[in-house]
Design an enzyme around this catalytic site. Structure first.
Site, mmCIF file in Angstrom:
data_model
loop_
_atom_site.group_PDB
_atom_site.id
_atom_site.type_symbol
_atom_site.label_atom_id
_atom_site.label_comp_id
_atom_site.label_asym_id
_atom_site.label_seq_id
_atom_site.Cartn_x
_atom_site.Cartn_y
_atom_site.Cartn_z
ATOM 1 N N HIS A 1 0.859 -1.185 0.000
ATOM 2 C CA HIS A 1 0.000 0.000 0.000
ATOM 3 C C HIS A 1 0.896 1.236 0.000
ATOM 4 O O HIS A 1 2.041 1.167 0.447
ATOM 5 C CB HIS A 1 -0.857 0.066 1.274
ATOM 6 C CG HIS A 1 -2.081 -0.789 1.273
ATOM 7 N ND1 HIS A 1 -2.384 -1.654 2.298
ATOM 8 C CD2 HIS A 1 -3.111 -0.887 0.391
ATOM 9 C CE1 HIS A 1 -3.544 -2.244 2.045
ATOM 10 N NE2 HIS A 1 -4.003 -1.807 0.893
ATOM 11 N N CYS B 1 -3.052 0.985 9.585
ATOM 12 C CA CYS B 1 -4.187 0.155 9.129
ATOM 13 C C CYS B 1 -5.224 -0.093 10.208
ATOM 14 O O CYS B 1 -6.379 -0.374 9.910
ATOM 15 C CB CYS B 1 -3.705 -1.219 8.672
ATOM 16 S SG CYS B 1 -2.121 -1.249 7.889
HETATM 17 C C1 CIR Z 1 -4.754 -7.428 3.721
HETATM 18 O O1 CIR Z 1 -4.036 -8.123 3.003
HETATM 19 O O2 CIR Z 1 -5.655 -6.742 3.253
HETATM 20 C C2 CIR Z 1 -4.504 -7.439 5.212
HETATM 21 N N1 CIR Z 1 -3.988 -8.698 5.608
HETATM 22 C C3 CIR Z 1 -3.569 -6.331 5.598
HETATM 23 C C4 CIR Z 1 -4.098 -4.965 5.337
HETATM 24 C C5 CIR Z 1 -3.197 -3.887 5.795
HETATM 25 N N2 CIR Z 1 -3.795 -2.613 5.625
HETATM 26 C C6 CIR Z 1 -3.138 -1.497 5.353
HETATM 27 O O3 CIR Z 1 -1.935 -1.521 5.105
HETATM 28 N N3 CIR Z 1 -3.845 -0.379 5.281
#
Ligand code: CIR
Length: 253
Positions: free
Chosen positions: A161, A248
């Site tokens: 991201h 997140c």
């Molecule tokens: C995913 O793959 O969507 C989750 N395991 C991790 C999301 C992390 N979110 C972020 O960096 N905003």
């Protein structure tokens, strides 16, 4: 100043969520301890915490940041790019309606994860990634510009991201790792650079008087302290196992 945050307790299904890391299965008890510590840290920063219950249906839903982008005036409900996560917005929408009269939506075929959006004052940067596609980024830019904000689309090379590798600490200072070090789109900001070994610590959050950083990244912490920031360190091992970082885990507004 942030007044509010929204967080969501991770469910037991968290251990079956999406990940690209090879750091092993998360330990659920440790995970809950780490989430509790995160909530306590936010309280120390002086925000009111809206704490949502776990949702077993959506293993990754503790990563609430991906479901929306919030401003003082309106919310943008995202359209998460991973199929298993897309329904998370249905759980977040009614919560945001309690805080906002005005909601915008990213619509299919556009996809967008909130983790791909960085706010620097009145300027929003949106990454194109595995999760946020060109159409989602275009819609987002259009929404933000229609509301009087600036917006720039930044195609990502390697990062998962956008905010995996960049953060904003106020005072014109960004924290940059990897492909964002010296990146032309961020050339107008001062940069606190994060080394390749410490890359995980580039995902940090400024919440009012503190920067919350992951534990174990001495060089990043030292640079922040030298730049005049007070830091709070948090153990993040069980979130890192599922590709998650500090930003997140909350929506801050
Ligand atoms: C995913 O793959 O969507 C989750 N395991 C991790 C999301 C992390 N979110 C972020 O960096 N905003």
């Amino acid at each position: 100043m942030f007044k509010n945050v929204i967080v969501k307790t991770p469910g037991k299904s968290y251990v079956n969520g999406l990940t690209t890391s090879d750091l092993g299965k998360p330990d659920y008890d440790k995970l809950l301890e780490q989430h509790d510590a995160y909530v306590e840290a936010l309280k120390k920063c002086g925000v009111a915490v809206t704490h949502l219950p776990a949702s077993e249906e959506f293993p990754d839903s503790t990563f609430v940041e991906d479901t929306a982008v919030l401003t003082p005036e309106f919310a943008v409900i995202s359209n998460p790019g991973a199929d298993s996560r897309n329904g998370e917005i249905k759980e977040m929408e009614p919560v945001l309606k309690e805080f906002y009269d005005k909601l915008h939506y990213i619509k299919a075929p556009g996809t967008l994860d909130g983790g791909d959006v960085l706010q620097v004052e009145d300027h929003f940067y949106v990454g194109i990634s595995e999760r946020t596609n060109e159409e989602g980024a275009r819609q987002f830019k259009e929404i933000m510009e229609s509301e009087g904000y600036k917006a720039t689309i930044v195609p990502l090379e390697k990062f998962f991201h956008l905010k995996t590798g960049i953060a904003y600490l106020g005072n014109n200072l960004i924290v940059a790792a990897g492909e964002f070090i010296g990146h032309p789109d961020f050339a107008q900001y001062d940069q606190l650079t994060v080394s390749a070994e410490d890359e995980y610590s580039a995902n940090c959050i400024l919440v009012n008087d503190y920067v919350i950083i992951p534990k174990g990244y001495e060089e990043t912490k030292r640079k922040m302290n030298e730049a005049g920031y007070k830091t709070i360190e948090l153990e993040m091992s069980e979130f890192q196992k599922q590709d998650g970082g500090l930003s997140c885990l909350s929506l801050r507004f």
